[in-house]
Each structure stands twice: as C-alpha cells, then as structure tokens.
Design a protein around this motif. Structure first.
Motif, mmCIF file in Angstrom:
data_model
loop_
_atom_site.group_PDB
_atom_site.id
_atom_site.type_symbol
_atom_site.label_atom_id
_atom_site.label_comp_id
_atom_site.label_asym_id
_atom_site.label_seq_id
_atom_site.Cartn_x
_atom_site.Cartn_y
_atom_site.Cartn_z
ATOM 1 N N UNK A 58 1.065 -0.956 0.202
ATOM 2 C CA UNK A 58 0.127 0.077 0.184
ATOM 3 C C UNK A 58 0.791 1.283 -0.259
ATOM 4 N N UNK A 59 0.730 2.124 -0.983
ATOM 5 C CA UNK A 59 1.292 3.480 -1.082
ATOM 6 C C UNK A 59 0.473 4.515 -0.745
ATOM 7 N N UNK A 60 0.619 4.870 0.420
ATOM 8 C CA UNK A 60 -0.389 5.945 1.019
ATOM 9 C C UNK A 60 -0.171 7.348 0.283
ATOM 10 N N UNK A 61 -1.043 8.050 -0.392
ATOM 11 C CA UNK A 61 -0.918 9.168 -1.130
ATOM 12 C C UNK A 61 -1.249 10.360 -0.155
ATOM 13 N N UNK A 62 -0.527 11.541 -0.470
ATOM 14 C CA UNK A 62 -0.737 13.017 0.417
ATOM 15 C C UNK A 62 -0.980 14.077 -0.415
ATOM 16 N N UNK A 63 -1.918 14.996 0.251
ATOM 17 C CA UNK A 63 -2.138 16.216 -0.226
ATOM 18 C C UNK A 63 -0.974 16.891 0.206
ATOM 19 N N UNK A 108 -1.423 16.716 -11.307
ATOM 20 C CA UNK A 108 -2.236 15.290 -11.194
ATOM 21 C C UNK A 108 -1.499 14.619 -12.610
ATOM 22 N N UNK A 109 -1.710 13.348 -12.728
ATOM 23 C CA UNK A 109 -1.578 12.787 -13.901
ATOM 24 C C UNK A 109 -2.934 12.445 -14.612
ATOM 25 N N UNK A 110 -3.178 13.150 -15.530
ATOM 26 C CA UNK A 110 -4.451 13.393 -16.168
ATOM 27 C C UNK A 110 -5.123 11.963 -16.504
ATOM 28 N N UNK A 111 -6.409 11.665 -16.183
ATOM 29 C CA UNK A 111 -7.121 10.378 -16.324
ATOM 30 C C UNK A 111 -6.376 9.510 -15.620
ATOM 31 N N UNK A 112 -5.497 9.554 -14.633
ATOM 32 C CA UNK A 112 -4.780 8.686 -13.731
ATOM 33 C C UNK A 112 -5.351 8.579 -12.527
ATOM 34 N N UNK A 113 -4.518 7.631 -11.534
ATOM 35 C CA UNK A 113 -4.870 7.582 -10.010
ATOM 36 C C UNK A 113 -4.974 8.991 -9.404
ATOM 37 N N UNK A 114 -3.704 9.815 -9.496
ATOM 38 C CA UNK A 114 -3.858 11.045 -8.936
ATOM 39 C C UNK A 114 -4.980 12.008 -9.455
ATOM 40 N N UNK A 115 -5.180 11.854 -10.563
ATOM 41 C CA UNK A 115 -6.527 12.679 -11.009
ATOM 42 C C UNK A 115 -7.654 12.046 -10.265
ATOM 43 N N UNK A 116 -7.905 10.847 -10.261
ATOM 44 C CA UNK A 116 -9.096 10.423 -9.335
ATOM 45 C C UNK A 116 -9.027 10.740 -7.902
ATOM 46 N N UNK A 117 -7.762 10.942 -7.291
ATOM 47 C CA UNK A 117 -7.834 11.074 -5.843
ATOM 48 C C UNK A 117 -8.093 12.730 -5.609
ATOM 49 N N UNK A 118 -7.616 13.509 -6.702
ATOM 50 C CA UNK A 118 -8.015 14.925 -6.473
ATOM 51 C C UNK A 118 -9.404 15.247 -6.755
ATOM 52 N N UNK A 173 -3.975 7.719 3.759
ATOM 53 C CA UNK A 173 -4.105 6.493 4.494
ATOM 54 C C UNK A 173 -5.145 6.250 5.561
ATOM 55 N N UNK A 174 -5.543 5.044 5.885
ATOM 56 C CA UNK A 174 -6.637 5.085 7.109
ATOM 57 C C UNK A 174 -6.201 5.422 8.268
ATOM 58 N N UNK A 175 -4.641 5.125 8.504
ATOM 59 C CA UNK A 175 -4.063 5.407 10.021
ATOM 60 C C UNK A 175 -2.941 6.246 9.739
ATOM 61 N N UNK A 197 -9.756 13.770 9.680
ATOM 62 C CA UNK A 197 -10.286 15.250 9.630
ATOM 63 C C UNK A 197 -11.827 15.473 8.978
ATOM 64 N N UNK A 198 -12.515 14.249 8.960
ATOM 65 C CA UNK A 198 -13.715 14.142 8.759
ATOM 66 C C UNK A 198 -14.296 13.836 7.401
ATOM 67 N N UNK A 199 -13.319 13.202 6.746
ATOM 68 C CA UNK A 199 -13.719 12.902 5.224
ATOM 69 C C UNK A 199 -13.621 11.471 5.076
ATOM 70 N N UNK A 200 -14.457 10.836 4.630
ATOM 71 C CA UNK A 200 -14.424 9.275 4.366
ATOM 72 C C UNK A 200 -13.749 9.071 3.120
ATOM 73 N N UNK A 201 -12.467 9.400 3.357
ATOM 74 C CA UNK A 201 -11.639 8.996 2.043
ATOM 75 C C UNK A 201 -10.366 8.012 2.253
ATOM 76 N N UNK A 202 -10.128 7.087 1.315
ATOM 77 C CA UNK A 202 -8.966 6.452 1.274
ATOM 78 C C UNK A 202 -8.242 6.725 0.236
ATOM 79 N N UNK A 203 -7.154 7.369 0.052
ATOM 80 C CA UNK A 203 -6.390 7.509 -0.972
ATOM 81 C C UNK A 203 -4.958 7.052 -1.033
ATOM 82 N N UNK A 204 -4.907 5.729 -1.378
ATOM 83 C CA UNK A 204 -3.852 4.825 -1.473
ATOM 84 C C UNK A 204 -3.511 4.117 -2.725
ATOM 85 N N UNK A 205 -2.364 3.501 -3.097
ATOM 86 C CA UNK A 205 -2.449 2.721 -4.380
ATOM 87 C C UNK A 205 -1.942 1.455 -3.794
#
Length: 318
Positions: A123-128, A157-167, A224-226, A240-248
């Motif tokens: 799992x590669x946690x992604x960051x803002x 982002x990488x357009x139409x890629x995972x970073x674009x999805x996460x954003x 990441x979830x933790x 922070x109150x957002x139900x998001x998991x941004x990982x690869x």
C-alpha cells in the motif's frame, strides 16, 4: 444391489475422486515458474515493489516468479496480454486502482472482473502536498480557500490517472474546485511543485518526503486510513472528517477460470510475506507499507472503488 444404491455409490465415488483430484492438483502445483506480468516499465513503483514480492515470494511458493514487464497504454497493454493467457495458475498480473480509471475513461475494455484476485501486498499512501511558500498550514485552510476561490488552486495530477481520481475524490467530498495541470509521472509533478509552478499535488513518501524535510514542501494530509510512521504529525483525511482512502494498492490477479485450488495455493503461499521481516523492510525502504488483503477483502475493496470511479468518470476524462 438396488439401482438407487448403485447410483449413490457411483456418485460418492465420483465426488471422492473429484476431491482427491483437486487435492492432488493443488499438491502438484506449481511444478514450474509462475510468471508475474507487470504492465509498467522497469524502475517504476510497480516494478520495484512487485520485484520485491517476486524475490521473496519464491521461497514460500516453492517456484520461481519471473517478472515480465509489458508496459504501454497507461498500464493496460500488459493486462490485455494477461487476460488472454491460459487460466492455469502459471500467470499472475499486477493490478492497481489505475486499471479502473483507464476502464471508465475509455482507455481500455479490460476490467478487474476479467480476472480473479489472489491478494494485495503493498500500500502506497498518497498525500496532499503543497509548496511551502503557500499560506495553507492545514488541510482545512487549503479546502476553505479552494471553495471560496474556485479554480484558483492549481493542482498537479496525472490526467485520467490515479492522482486525478484522488484529487476528484477530494473535490467531491469537500466541495473544493481545482484547476488541474497534467504531468506524466509523480516525479515530474513534484519537481513542478518544488519549483512553484503549481500550488498543490498528490504525492507520496518516495517522491516528496525529502522535500518536506528540507522545508520546500508541506504535507497537509494523508489518504491512509491510519497515520504513517514516517510522517506521524500528518493527519489522515478520515481524522479530518472525510470518508476517503487515497492509496495505491498493488495486488496480483490470475485470469478468469483459473482453478480454485490453484488460486488458494497462490494466496496462502504469498500471504506469508506479511510475516517476513526482510520483505517488510524492503517495501518500507521503497516508500510503501505492507498491507496484506486476502482474496475476499481485496475483491470487496476493488468493488467499492469500482463504484466510486464509475461515479466520477465523466469528471476525470481528458
């Protein structure tokens, strides 16, 4: 002997034969190399991490796991090849969230449902991450500005890629609105961020941590979830109150129709990597975490993400 007793005896004999045959097939498998198709070029994140999986997994599987790089078309060309391989357990293919993005944006007709999951391993946690010269000290400040000034925040982002999805997932969850700037890979957009050409980006530990330590960049939140050991002061989006998991999540699949008992052998053998200290150290050194999801959990994760990507597809099409 009555016809009914004869039929029952024959049925039991056939059933026993099938069970024994399946057990024998599992015991005999694998009796040769199990190829791992990585649909990306050598040296990237997927290639690096999957080679660690292959190198250590051979010990537990009892067979060599040669890595076959088949890059092209946003990581889908190799998966088209994998989909057509014999469903005999001797071909595994590495898949991550990017396949769903490519599928729903029309890049490929390949879908995870064309395969059966074995397990996921890293799992590669992604960051803002933002340039340190920007005024935002927290994720909430960043979102508030992006909401009050729609389109003013330039987001790499990488357009139409995972970073674009996460954003896009962040926009959907918070009501923020970004202006996207496309880059081919993580390294390229992080360099642009360091240079002040964009305001924010989706990054990861491998690409961004040293710049954060040098006060060139700032992590605002992790998907990441933790909280991550390497960045203990960075809050998760869920905190922070957002139900998001941004990982690869990088996992392995086999072609549809692969015998169940062979998938079980692959899953059971390779899942032992989670207790291999050297494996964990090497994955961590490559900027990722070891998170073993079994077949059932991995399938559930991909099904949930499938719905999310489908819902956001129009938003992330080029």
């Amino acid at each position: 002997m009555s016809f009914r007793k004869t039929s029952l005896t024959l049925a039991c004999t056939l059933a026993a034969g099938l069970v024994l045959g399946g057990a024998a097939a599992a015991q005999d498998f694998p009796d040769g190399p199990v190829e791992m198709i990585v649909p990306w070029g050598p040296g990237g994140g997927s290639d690096t991490l999957m080679r660690i999986v292959a190198n250590h997994g051979e010990e537990y599987l009892g067979a060599s796991i040669p890595v076959i790089n088949l890059p092209g078309v946003s990581g889908t060309q190799g998966l088209e090849e994998a989909r057509e391989r014999d469903a005999d357990g001797y071909t595994m293919a590495q898949i991550h969230e990017g396949l769903l993005v490519s599928h729903y944006t029309g890049v490929t007709d390949v879908h995870p449902d064309d395969f059966e999951p074995v397990a996921s391993f890293t799992l590669s946690p992604q960051y803002v991450v933002v340039n340190a010269d920007t005024p935002w000290e927290t994720f909430d400040e960043f979102v508030e500005y992006a909401k009050e000034n729609p389109g003013e925040v330039t987001f790499g982002v990488t357009m139409a890629g995972v970073p674009h999805l996460h954003a896009a997932m962040i926009e959907d969850a918070t009501g923020a609105e970004f202006s996207y700037v496309g880059y081919e890979g993580t390294g390229e957009r992080i360099q642009a961020l360091v240079g002040g050409h964009i305001d924010a980006a989706i990054g990861d530990i491998a690409s961004s941590l040293e710049f954060v330590k040098n006060d060139d960049l700032r992590f605002l939140a992790t998907g990441a979830t933790e909280r991550i050991e390497a960045t203990p002061d960075v809050p998760t989006l869920q905190e922070l109150g957002h139900d998001l998991e941004l990982t690869i999540n990088r996992g392995l699949f086999v072609p549809k129709g692969t015998p169940e008992e062979r998938i079980e052998v692959l899953e059971e053998s390779l899942s032992k990597l989670g207790d291999d200290e050297e494996f964990v150290e090497q994955v961590n050194a490559a900027g990722a975490e070891v998170v073993i999801r079994n077949r059932e959990d991995y399938a559930e994760y991909m099904d949930d993400l499938d719905q999310t990507v489908s819902n956001l597809a129009e938003h992330i099409k080029q």
